[in-house]
Structure formats: C-alpha cells, structure tokens
Design an enzyme around this catalytic site. Structure first.
Site, short mmCIF file in Angstrom:
data_model
loop_
_atom_site.label_atom_id
_atom_site.label_comp_id
_atom_site.label_asym_id
_atom_site.label_seq_id
_atom_site.Cartn_x
_atom_site.Cartn_y
_atom_site.Cartn_z
N GLU A 1 25.65 5.18 -11.68
CA GLU A 1 24.96 5.85 -12.79
C GLU A 1 23.77 6.65 -12.26
O GLU A 1 23.00 6.18 -11.43
CB GLU A 1 24.49 4.80 -13.78
CG GLU A 1 23.79 5.35 -15.02
CD GLU A 1 23.41 4.25 -16.01
OE1 GLU A 1 22.90 4.59 -17.09
OE2 GLU A 1 23.65 3.05 -15.72
N LYS B 1 26.94 8.91 -22.17
CA LYS B 1 26.76 7.49 -22.48
C LYS B 1 26.48 7.29 -23.96
O LYS B 1 25.57 7.91 -24.52
CB LYS B 1 25.62 6.94 -21.63
CG LYS B 1 25.47 5.43 -21.68
CD LYS B 1 24.39 4.98 -20.68
CE LYS B 1 24.31 3.46 -20.58
NZ LYS B 1 23.31 3.05 -19.57
N CYS C 1 27.91 1.99 -17.61
CA CYS C 1 27.10 0.79 -17.58
C CYS C 1 27.17 -0.02 -18.88
O CYS C 1 28.16 -0.68 -19.14
CB CYS C 1 25.65 1.16 -17.24
SG CYS C 1 24.62 -0.24 -16.71
#
Length: 266
Positions: A44, A114, A148
């Site tokens: 990330e 995200k 994540c």
C-alpha cells in the site's frame, strides 16, 4: 492454463522519495522476472510511502496516467512483468488511496480506490472509493484488487467471489498489533471465498507506525503457499488454476449460500 508465478515485494521503500522508490521498483521487477514471475505485487502506498505528513499528501498525489504511472508502465514492459503498485491518486480536487495494475506489455489494466479508510490519518487524507469490485484479466486469470482494511470486511471479499475473482491482490500497510489479520484472517478469506489472496505488506518503523510484514499468498484450499518474515524480502508463490478449479468443485460454500436469508446485511 499455466500457473501464474507471483512475486510479493515486502518493502517500505523511502518515505516521500518517489524517484528512489521507482528505482527500487525497477530493480524488484528485474528480480521478479529472473525468478520466473509474471506478476509483481507491492505494498500500500509503495510509490510515496505511507506515513506522509497530512499536508504533504496532496502534493505527492498523481493522476492514474501521470508521470510515475508511465514510468512504471515502462518498467513492466522492459521486464515483461505485470506490476500492481499502491499510490496516492489525484482526480480533480479529490485524493484517493489507490492501487493500479499494469500489464507486462505496459497496458493500464485496472485502477482501484480504497473503499474502507482506516483511522484518522486515512480518513483525513483521502476520499473513499465507491466501486467495490475492480477486476482485470491477466493470462486468463481474473484478478481483483482491494487495499488493506478492505479485506477485513467479509462482504467485500464475497462480492469478489461472486464476481468470479480468481486472485485477489491486496497491497497493505498492516501495523502492530494487528498481525493476526495476516496470519489468520487472510487465509480464511481465501478459503471461504475460494480464491487466491496475495496480501503484501510494508515492514519496519515508519512515522508513528510499526509495520509487521508477514506478506503471504493464501490459497483456496486454506493453506498459505508462501509467507514472508518481518524484514524486507521478496517471496514467490504459484497461482494454480487447476488447484483452484478442484478446490471450487470440492468446497460447497458458494453453492450452498441462501441469499434470501441475508437481506438484513443491506
């Protein structure tokens, strides 16, 4: 269909130094190619580092087809390796925590923003994405992307399973004391959704964070095909369509679902 050898680059690079991180990515792509990999997955926010000062994030953000993206496309093409990298993406006034997949020919295949932002830093720095399932085809394997914290929401991963994702790429910045996600949650996600999950973490101290490493390639049969330690390293694992097909045939989870019972989830 041949297996897809996948290289997981567990590294934090240099915070705020895009040029140095691009150099490291070029070297990693060369190593991945020498190791027979067709895909290299980074962590990330690999391009810039994760723990940027809040007011520095907009200045580091680039469009999905910006200068760094074009450089990475050239790296992928030069080494004949697909690359998935994390970066801060600018789109107008909005900044997203994004990950982009570039093919081995340098083609831009998929870009994901995200959707679930973790903690005050991310919620202050980024706009959440609103497209949960982003996919691309890579050598006949349907590849999905999330980042994540997204993988910790079972609904997210199940949406990928129902959309036919074979290999879920999850660049991450997993920090202490949440290492149980890498050790336990990710392999369970792979098993319960019948897919491979490549979970690629940062490592070591960065700003106020301590990243735990433990990157892994989890398999649909519930095993972990490769696992990194706590330091910087590159590990390799095979994504095997034959194993995937056999596992899906033997595991009834997706066939035995009763969606009519789950209306309360939405």
């Amino acid at each position: 269909m041949p297996t897809l050898r996948t290289a997981l680059l567990q590294s934090s690079g240099r915070l705020g130094d895009v040029a140095e991180n691009l150099k490291a990515l070029d070297e990693a792509a060369a190593r991945a190619a020498r190791g027979g990999a067709g895909l290299l997955v980074t962590s990330e926010m690999f391009l810039t580092g994760y723990a940027l000062d809040l007011d520095a994030v907009p200045g580091h953000a680039e469009p999905r087809d910006g200068e760094s993206a074009r450089t990475i496309a050239a790296i992928a093409r030069r080494h004949g390796v697909a690359v998935l990298y994390g970066y801060p993406e600018r789109d107008g006034e909005a900044v997203y925590n994004s990950a982009q997949l570039i093919g081995p020919d340098g083609a831009f295949l998929a870009n994901y923003r995200k959707t679930h932002l973790f903690g005050c830093f991310e919620q202050d720095a980024f706009t959440p994405g609103d497209i949960p399932v982003v996919q691309a085809d890579l050598g006949g394997i349907r590849v999905g992307i999330m980042i994540c914290y997204d993988v910790e929401f079972p609904e997210n991963v199940r949406a990928h399973a129902l959309a036919g994702t074979d290999l879920l790429l999850v660049p991450t910045a997993q920090m202490h004391p949440f290492q149980f996600v890498a050790e336990h949650v990710v392999p369970v996600r792979a098993f319960e959704n019948q897919m491979y999950v490549a979970y690629v973490n940062r490592t070591g101290p960065e700003g106020e964070f301590e990243f735990v490493g433990l990157s892994c390639l989890a398999s649909p049969d519930g095993t972990t095909r490769t696992r990194a330690g706590r330091g910087e390293e590159m590990v390799f694992g095979e994504v095997d369509p034959v194993l995937l097909g056999a596992s899906r045939e033997n595991n009834p989870y997706l066939r035995d679902r009763r969606p009519g019972l789950y209306a309360s989830l939405v």
